[in-house]
Design an enzyme around this catalytic site. Structure first.
Site, PDB file in Angstrom:
ATOM      1  N   GLY A   1      38.919  -9.765  -5.704  1.00 34.16           N
ATOM      2  CA  GLY A   1      39.846  -8.757  -6.398  1.00 34.16           C
ATOM      3  C   GLY A   1      38.078  -7.102  -5.791  1.00 34.16           C
ATOM      4  O   GLY A   1      38.170  -5.998  -7.027  1.00 34.16           O
ATOM      5  N   LYS A   2      37.638  -8.155  -5.674  1.00 33.43           N
ATOM      6  CA  LYS A   2      36.292  -7.242  -5.306  1.00 33.43           C
ATOM      7  C   LYS A   2      36.612  -5.454  -5.192  1.00 33.43           C
ATOM      8  O   LYS A   2      35.602  -4.304  -5.566  1.00 33.43           O
ATOM      9  CB  LYS A   2      34.972  -7.782  -4.497  1.00 33.43           C
ATOM     10  CG  LYS A   2      34.963  -8.905  -4.961  1.00 33.43           C
ATOM     11  CD  LYS A   2      34.058  -9.733  -3.534  1.00 33.43           C
ATOM     12  CE  LYS A   2      34.710 -10.239  -2.519  1.00 33.43           C
ATOM     13  NZ  LYS A   2      35.823 -11.054  -2.108  1.00 33.43           N
TER      14      LYS A   2
ATOM     15  N   ALA B   1      36.267  -9.424   5.639  1.00 37.24           N
ATOM     16  CA  ALA B   1      36.671  -8.907   4.399  1.00 37.24           C
ATOM     17  C   ALA B   1      37.790  -8.202   4.400  1.00 37.24           C
ATOM     18  O   ALA B   1      37.924  -7.711   5.405  1.00 37.24           O
ATOM     19  CB  ALA B   1      35.403  -7.841   4.003  1.00 37.24           C
ATOM     20  N   GLY B   2      38.343  -8.401   3.056  1.00 34.96           N
ATOM     21  CA  GLY B   2      39.417  -7.765   3.528  1.00 34.96           C
ATOM     22  C   GLY B   2      39.704  -6.628   1.543  1.00 34.96           C
ATOM     23  O   GLY B   2      40.070  -7.878   1.139  1.00 34.96           O
ATOM     24  N   HIS B   3      39.124  -6.139   1.718  1.00 32.51           N
ATOM     25  CA  HIS B   3      38.751  -5.843   0.226  1.00 32.51           C
ATOM     26  C   HIS B   3      40.154  -4.379  -0.044  1.00 32.51           C
ATOM     27  O   HIS B   3      40.531  -3.580   0.092  1.00 32.51           O
ATOM     28  CB  HIS B   3      37.746  -5.011   0.198  1.00 32.51           C
ATOM     29  CG  HIS B   3      36.633  -5.720  -0.071  1.00 32.51           C
ATOM     30  ND1 HIS B   3      35.684  -5.563  -0.279  1.00 32.51           N
ATOM     31  CD2 HIS B   3      36.701  -7.379   0.547  1.00 32.51           C
ATOM     32  CE1 HIS B   3      34.332  -6.604   0.046  1.00 32.51           C
ATOM     33  NE2 HIS B   3      35.247  -7.856   0.219  1.00 32.51           N
TER      34      HIS B   3
ATOM     35  N   THR C   1      38.252 -16.422  10.141  1.00 37.50           N
ATOM     36  CA  THR C   1      39.092 -14.908  10.242  1.00 37.50           C
ATOM     37  C   THR C   1      39.170 -14.841  11.448  1.00 37.50           C
ATOM     38  O   THR C   1      39.888 -13.882  12.325  1.00 37.50           O
ATOM     39  CB  THR C   1      38.511 -14.188   9.363  1.00 37.50           C
ATOM     40  OG1 THR C   1      37.188 -14.203   9.841  1.00 37.50           O
ATOM     41  CG2 THR C   1      39.014 -14.319   7.597  1.00 37.50           C
TER      42      THR C   1
ATOM     43  N   ASP D   1      38.187 -13.049  -2.199  1.00 36.92           N
ATOM     44  CA  ASP D   1      39.279 -12.410  -2.525  1.00 36.92           C
ATOM     45  C   ASP D   1      39.826 -12.603  -4.436  1.00 36.92           C
ATOM     46  O   ASP D   1      41.027 -12.063  -4.709  1.00 36.92           O
ATOM     47  CB  ASP D   1      40.555 -13.169  -1.924  1.00 36.92           C
ATOM     48  CG  ASP D   1      40.729 -12.945  -0.176  1.00 36.92           C
ATOM     49  OD1 ASP D   1      39.975 -12.256   0.558  1.00 36.92           O
ATOM     50  OD2 ASP D   1      41.253 -14.071  -0.128  1.00 36.92           O
TER      51      ASP D   1
ATOM     52  N   GLN E   1      33.755 -12.098   0.360  1.00 35.53           N
ATOM     53  CA  GLN E   1      33.856 -13.692   0.698  1.00 35.53           C
ATOM     54  C   GLN E   1      33.091 -13.613  -1.051  1.00 35.53           C
ATOM     55  O   GLN E   1      33.061 -12.680  -1.779  1.00 35.53           O
ATOM     56  CB  GLN E   1      32.656 -14.161   1.690  1.00 35.53           C
ATOM     57  CG  GLN E   1      33.355 -13.814   3.559  1.00 35.53           C
ATOM     58  CD  GLN E   1      32.765 -12.880   3.796  1.00 35.53           C
ATOM     59  OE1 GLN E   1      31.950 -12.338   3.593  1.00 35.53           O
ATOM     60  NE2 GLN E   1      33.365 -11.841   4.308  1.00 35.53           N
TER      61      GLN E   1
ATOM     62  N   ARG F   1      17.865 -15.440  17.773  1.00 34.63           N
ATOM     63  CA  ARG F   1      17.080 -13.741  18.097  1.00 34.63           C
ATOM     64  C   ARG F   1      17.936 -13.660  19.269  1.00 34.63           C
ATOM     65  O   ARG F   1      16.976 -13.490  20.383  1.00 34.63           O
ATOM     66  CB  ARG F   1      15.112 -14.034  18.226  1.00 34.63           C
ATOM     67  CG  ARG F   1      15.099 -14.654  16.794  1.00 34.63           C
ATOM     68  CD  ARG F   1      13.465 -15.698  17.168  1.00 34.63           C
ATOM     69  NE  ARG F   1      14.211 -15.884  17.224  1.00 34.63           N
ATOM     70  CZ  ARG F   1      12.654 -18.053  17.118  1.00 34.63           C
ATOM     71  NH1 ARG F   1      11.946 -17.007  16.890  1.00 34.63           N
ATOM     72  NH2 ARG F   1      13.470 -18.473  17.317  1.00 34.63           N
TER      73      ARG F   1
HETATM   74  P1  GDP Z   1      39.010  -9.087  -2.613  1.00 36.58           P
HETATM   75  O1  GDP Z   1      38.733  -9.413  -0.754  1.00 36.58           O
HETATM   76  O2  GDP Z   1      38.061  -9.723  -3.873  1.00 36.58           O
HETATM   77  O3  GDP Z   1      38.401  -7.682  -2.386  1.00 36.58           O
HETATM   78  O4  GDP Z   1      40.404  -9.484  -2.956  1.00 36.58           O
HETATM   79  P2  GDP Z   1      41.342  -8.775  -2.049  1.00 36.58           P
HETATM   80  O5  GDP Z   1      42.027  -7.393  -2.025  1.00 36.58           O
HETATM   81  O6  GDP Z   1      41.819  -9.196  -0.234  1.00 36.58           O
HETATM   82  O7  GDP Z   1      42.762  -9.611  -3.278  1.00 36.58           O
HETATM   83  C1  GDP Z   1      43.175  -9.016  -4.048  1.00 36.58           C
HETATM   84  C2  GDP Z   1      44.707  -9.116  -4.233  1.00 36.58           C
HETATM   85  O8  GDP Z   1      45.285  -8.807  -5.218  1.00 36.58           O
HETATM   86  C3  GDP Z   1      44.658  -7.573  -3.712  1.00 36.58           C
HETATM   87  O9  GDP Z   1      46.367  -7.628  -2.812  1.00 36.58           O
HETATM   88  C4  GDP Z   1      45.141  -6.474  -4.508  1.00 36.58           C
HETATM   89  O10 GDP Z   1      45.649  -5.568  -4.748  1.00 36.58           O
HETATM   90  C5  GDP Z   1      45.000  -7.357  -5.958  1.00 36.58           C
HETATM   91  N1  GDP Z   1      44.850  -7.661  -7.204  1.00 36.58           N
HETATM   92  C6  GDP Z   1      43.269  -7.003  -7.639  1.00 36.58           C
HETATM   93  N2  GDP Z   1      43.389  -7.276  -8.986  1.00 36.58           N
HETATM   94  C7  GDP Z   1      45.052  -7.479 -10.005  1.00 36.58           C
HETATM   95  C8  GDP Z   1      44.930  -7.605 -10.792  1.00 36.58           C
HETATM   96  O11 GDP Z   1      44.483  -7.565 -11.981  1.00 36.58           O
HETATM   97  N3  GDP Z   1      46.517  -8.297 -10.285  1.00 36.58           N
HETATM   98  C9  GDP Z   1      47.112  -8.634  -9.256  1.00 36.58           C
HETATM   99  N4  GDP Z   1      48.517  -8.518 -10.350  1.00 36.58           N
HETATM  100  N5  GDP Z   1      46.988  -8.020  -8.216  1.00 36.58           N
HETATM  101  C10 GDP Z   1      45.380  -7.653  -8.393  1.00 36.58           C
HETATM  102  P1  IMO Z   2      36.650 -11.138   1.169  1.00 38.78           P
HETATM  103  O1  IMO Z   2      35.444 -10.245   1.107  1.00 38.78           O
HETATM  104  C1  IMO Z   2      38.774 -14.908   1.512  1.00 38.78           C
HETATM  105  C2  IMO Z   2      36.666 -17.514   4.750  1.00 38.78           C
HETATM  106  C3  IMO Z   2      37.976 -18.182   5.868  1.00 38.78           C
HETATM  107  C4  IMO Z   2      37.775 -19.286   6.443  1.00 38.78           C
HETATM  108  C5  IMO Z   2      36.114 -19.451   6.558  1.00 38.78           C
HETATM  109  C6  IMO Z   2      34.990 -19.274   7.451  1.00 38.78           C
HETATM  110  O2  IMO Z   2      38.168 -10.663   1.437  1.00 38.78           O
HETATM  111  O3  IMO Z   2      37.110 -12.069  -0.175  1.00 38.78           O
HETATM  112  P2  IMO Z   2      34.677 -16.657   8.993  1.00 38.78           P
HETATM  113  O4  IMO Z   2      35.419 -15.698   9.434  1.00 38.78           O
HETATM  114  O5  IMO Z   2      33.467 -15.901   7.904  1.00 38.78           O
HETATM  115  O6  IMO Z   2      34.187 -17.286   9.857  1.00 38.78           O
HETATM  116  O7  IMO Z   2      36.220 -17.707   7.993  1.00 38.78           O
HETATM  117  O8  IMO Z   2      35.501 -18.337   4.784  1.00 38.78           O
HETATM  118  N1  IMO Z   2      36.325 -16.517   3.803  1.00 38.78           N
HETATM  119  C7  IMO Z   2      36.992 -15.488   3.678  1.00 38.78           C
HETATM  120  N2  IMO Z   2      37.713 -15.805   2.466  1.00 38.78           N
HETATM  121  N3  IMO Z   2      38.363 -13.751   1.121  1.00 38.78           N
HETATM  122  C8  IMO Z   2      37.281 -13.299   2.159  1.00 38.78           C
HETATM  123  O9  IMO Z   2      36.509 -12.499   2.170  1.00 38.78           O
HETATM  124  C9  IMO Z   2      36.475 -14.306   3.589  1.00 38.78           C
HETATM  125  N4  IMO Z   2      35.908 -14.490   4.435  1.00 38.78           N
HETATM  126  C10 IMO Z   2      35.908 -15.157   4.981  1.00 38.78           C
HETATM  127  O10 IMO Z   2      38.973 -18.376   5.278  1.00 38.78           O
HETATM  128  O11 IMO Z   2      37.628 -20.046   5.333  1.00 38.78           O
HETATM  129 MG    MG Z   3      39.873  -9.987   0.152  1.00 40.03          MG
END
Ligand code: GDP
Ligand code: IMO
Ligand code: MG
Length: 421
Positions: A14-15, A38-40, A128, A12, A222, A142
Site C-alpha cells: 500500500g506504498k 511496480a504498481g502503486h 512481471t 503491494d 517492491q 556496463r
Molecule cells: P503498493 O504497490 O504498495 O502501492 O500497493 P498496491 O497498490 O499494489 O496494492 C495495494 C492494494 O490495496 C491497492 O488496491 C490499494 O487500493 C488497496 N489498499 C490500500 N490500503 C488499503 C486498506 O487499508 N484497505 C483495503 N481494503 N485496501 C487497501
Molecule cells: P510494488 O512496487 C509485488 C515480484 C514479481 C516477481 C519478482 C521479480 O507494486 O510493490 P521482476 O519483474 O522485478 O523481475 O519480478 O518480484 N515483484 C513484485 N511483487 N509488488 C511489486 O511492486 C513487485 N515488483 C516485482 O512478482 O515475483
Molecule cells: Mg503494487
C-alpha cells in the site's frame, strides 16, 4: 532531510496510498529503484489510479516528483502511464523530473525477460516481464543505455549495438515468440515523447533541495523481502529495495536520511514464485484474496495470501532501521473470528527467530500466535481510541514484537480511510 517510505513484505503493501497521503508534508517525492514492475494504487475523490514509474506525489500541485537514477524506465510504459493521469493533472510535466542517469528498458530487455523466464520452466521467478532483470544486468555489466543518452547524436547506434547484443542472447534461449518491429516503432515514438520532459541531473536537484531545508520523501517500490541482497534470493527483484538503496538510488549521503516509515499489511501476500512460510493454501487464503482484492495492480495476477509473518517482518525492520510502522488493510480481517501471526520458525526440528540464509532450500514451519478477531463493522469513524479492543491488542502485540510503534492504520483504499495515532 530525506524520509523514506518502503514496503516490509513482498510488495503491494500500500506504498502508493500512503506516499500520496504523506505528500502534502513534502516538497519532493522521489522514486529511487525499481521500474514498471511496480504498481502503486491511489484512490481519492472516487477516482483510482495505478502508477508504475511516476512517484505517488504527482497529484499534489506543490510537490516536485523525481524519477531517480536508480530507477529503470520503459519509455513506452511511461507514455502509457502519463496518458492515464493527464486528464487529472494536465500540468504534470511542470513537476515531473527524470534523472539523466536512469537506465532505459529497451524492447529487447522485455523479450530477454520472457525468454529467460520460459527457459526456467517450473522454477521461473514469476517476473512481471517488464524487462527489469535484464536492464539492471546491463547496468551493472556496463552495457546499459541511460535517459541522457537519448539526446546524443549517436543514440540510434547505441541502441543498435545493444539490440544486437540482446538478439544473440535471445537466440541462445531459442526464443522466437516476439515481434520486435512493432515494439520498436512504439519505442522510438516514446523516446521522442520522453525528450519533451525535464531530464535533469537529479542528484544535484535533490541535494539542492536538501541544502535549502526542503523535505524529501523517498518512495520505495517492491518490498524488503524482494531485495536482491536480503530477500528470498533468487526469487527477488533486481534492485536494492531497502533503505540503503536510497543513497545510491538518489545520490544522497547517509547523513541526510531522516525517518524510515515501514509499511506492512495486517496479513501477508506475495505474487510470483518463491518461499512464503505463512502461506494459506486453503479457503481462508482464498477468502483473504477475495476480501482484500489481492490481484496484481500491474499484471492482474492473483496474489498468494497468508498470515502475518512477524519473523520476516522483524528481519526487515532491522535491515531498514524502521522508525515508525504503518499497518495497511486491517479492514480485510474484519469479522474473522481468529487471526494468526507467525512468531517463530521451526527448521530441521529447531526453533529459530531468524530468517535463514536460504529460505528457498530450508523447509520452514511457521509457529503461530493466535488472536481474537474484531467485529465486521469496525470502521475507524471514531479515531484510534474508538477501535475494537481486540484490534488494539493485535497492534500492541506487533509493536512489542517489532520494537517499533504503529503510527498509521489504514482501513480502506481511499485517502480518507486512514487513522493517525
Ligand atoms: P503498493 O504497490 O504498495 O502501492 O500497493 P498496491 O497498490 O499494489 O496494492 C495495494 C492494494 O490495496 C491497492 O488496491 C490499494 O487500493 C488497496 N489498499 C490500500 N490500503 C488499503 C486498506 O487499508 N484497505 C483495503 N481494503 N485496501 C487497501
Ligand atoms: P510494488 O512496487 C509485488 C515480484 C514479481 C516477481 C519478482 C521479480 O507494486 O510493490 P521482476 O519483474 O522485478 O523481475 O519480478 O518480484 N515483484 C513484485 N511483487 N509488488 C511489486 O511492486 C513487485 N515488483 C516485482 O512478482 O515475483
Ligand atoms: Mg503494487
Amino acid at each position: 532531510m530525506v524520509d523514506i517510505i518502503l514496503g516490509l513484505q513482498w510488495g503491494d503493501e500500500g506504498k502508493g496510498k500512503i506516499a500520496d497521503y504523506f505528500t502534502p508534508q513534502y516538497d519532493v517525492v522521489a522514486r529511487f529503484q525499481g521500474g514498471p514492475n511496480a504498481g502503486h494504487s491511489l484512490e481519492f475523490e472516487g477516482k483510482k489510479f495505478v502508477l508504475n514509474t511516476i512517484p505517488s506525489g504527482i497529484f499534489h500541485k506543490n510537490t516536485a516528483n523525481v524519477i531517480g537514477n536508480g530507477v529503470v524506465i520503459d519509455p513506452v510504459r511511461l507514455k502509457e502511464e502519463i496518458a492515464r493521469i493527464v486528464s487529472e493533472c494536465p500540468d504534470y510535466s511542470d513537476r515531473l523530473y527524470i534523472s539523466k542517469k536512469a537506465h532505459l528498458i529497451l524492447p529487447t530487455h522485455r523479450v530477454l525477460d520472457a525468454a529467460s523466464e520460459k527457459s526456467k520452466g517450473d522454477d521461473k521467478i514469476g517476473s512481471t516481464l517488464r524487462g527489469i532483470g535484464p536492464t539492471y544486468r546491463d547496468k551493472t555489466g556496463r552495457a546499459g543505455i541511460r535517459v541522457g543518452d537519448i539526446l546524443a547524436t549517436d543514440f540510434k547506434e547505441m541502441y543498435e549495438k545493444a539490440k544486437q547484443f540482446h538478439l544473440q542472447q535471445i537466440a541462445f534461449f531459442q526464443f522466437t515468440d516476439f515481434d520486435l518491429e512493432a515494439e520498436e516503432i512504439k519505442f522510438f515514438e516514446a523516446i521522442e515523447f520522453l525528450k519533451k520532459h525535464q531530464l535533469i541531473n537529479s542528484e544535484y536537484f535533490i541535494n539542492d533541495a536538501i541544502q535549502k531545508g526542503k523535505k524529501v520523501l523517498a518512495e520505495g517500490a517492491q518490498g524488503s523481502m524482494l531485495d536482491v541482497e536480503f530477500g528470498t534470493y533468487p526469487y527477488v527483484t533486481s534492485s536494492v529495495t531497502l533503505a540503503g538503496g536510497v543513497c545510491s538510488g538518489l545520490g544522497i549521503a547517509p547523513k541526510h536520511v531522516g525517518k524510515v516509515f515501514g509499511i506492512f499489511k495486517a496479513y501477508c501476500t506475495r505474487v510470483g514464485g518463491g518461499p512464503f512460510p505463512t502461506e494459506l493454501n486453503d479457503e481462508q487464503g482464498e477468502m483473504l484474496r477475495k476480501k482484500g482484492n489481492e490481484f496484481g495492480a500491474t499484471t492482474g495476477r492473483p496474489r498468494r495470501t497468508g498470515w502475518l509473518d512477524l519473523v520476516a517482518l522483524k528481519y526487515t525492520c532491522m535491515l531498514n532501521g524502521v522508525d515508525e510502522l504503518i499497518m495497511m488493510k486491517s479492514d480485510v480481517l474484519n469479522g474473522i473470528s481468529e487471526i494468526s501471526a507467525a512468531t517463530s520458525y521451526i527448521i530441521q526440528g529447531e526453533k529459530t527467530l531468524e530468517v535463514p540464509a536460504n529460505l528457498c532450500t530450508d523447509e520452514v514451519h511457521a509457529v503461530y500466535e493466535n488472536f481474537e478477531g474484531w467485529s465486521e463493522e469496525m470502521s475507524g469513524k471514531n479515531g484510534f481510541d474508538g477501535l475494537d479492543s481486540s484490534f488494539k491488542n493485535y497492534i500492541q502485540f506487533i509493536e512489542k514484537y517489532l520494537h517499533a510503534p504503529v503510527k498509521v492504520v489504514s482501513l480502506g483504499p481511499e485517502r480518507d480511510n486512514t487513522i493517525l495515532r
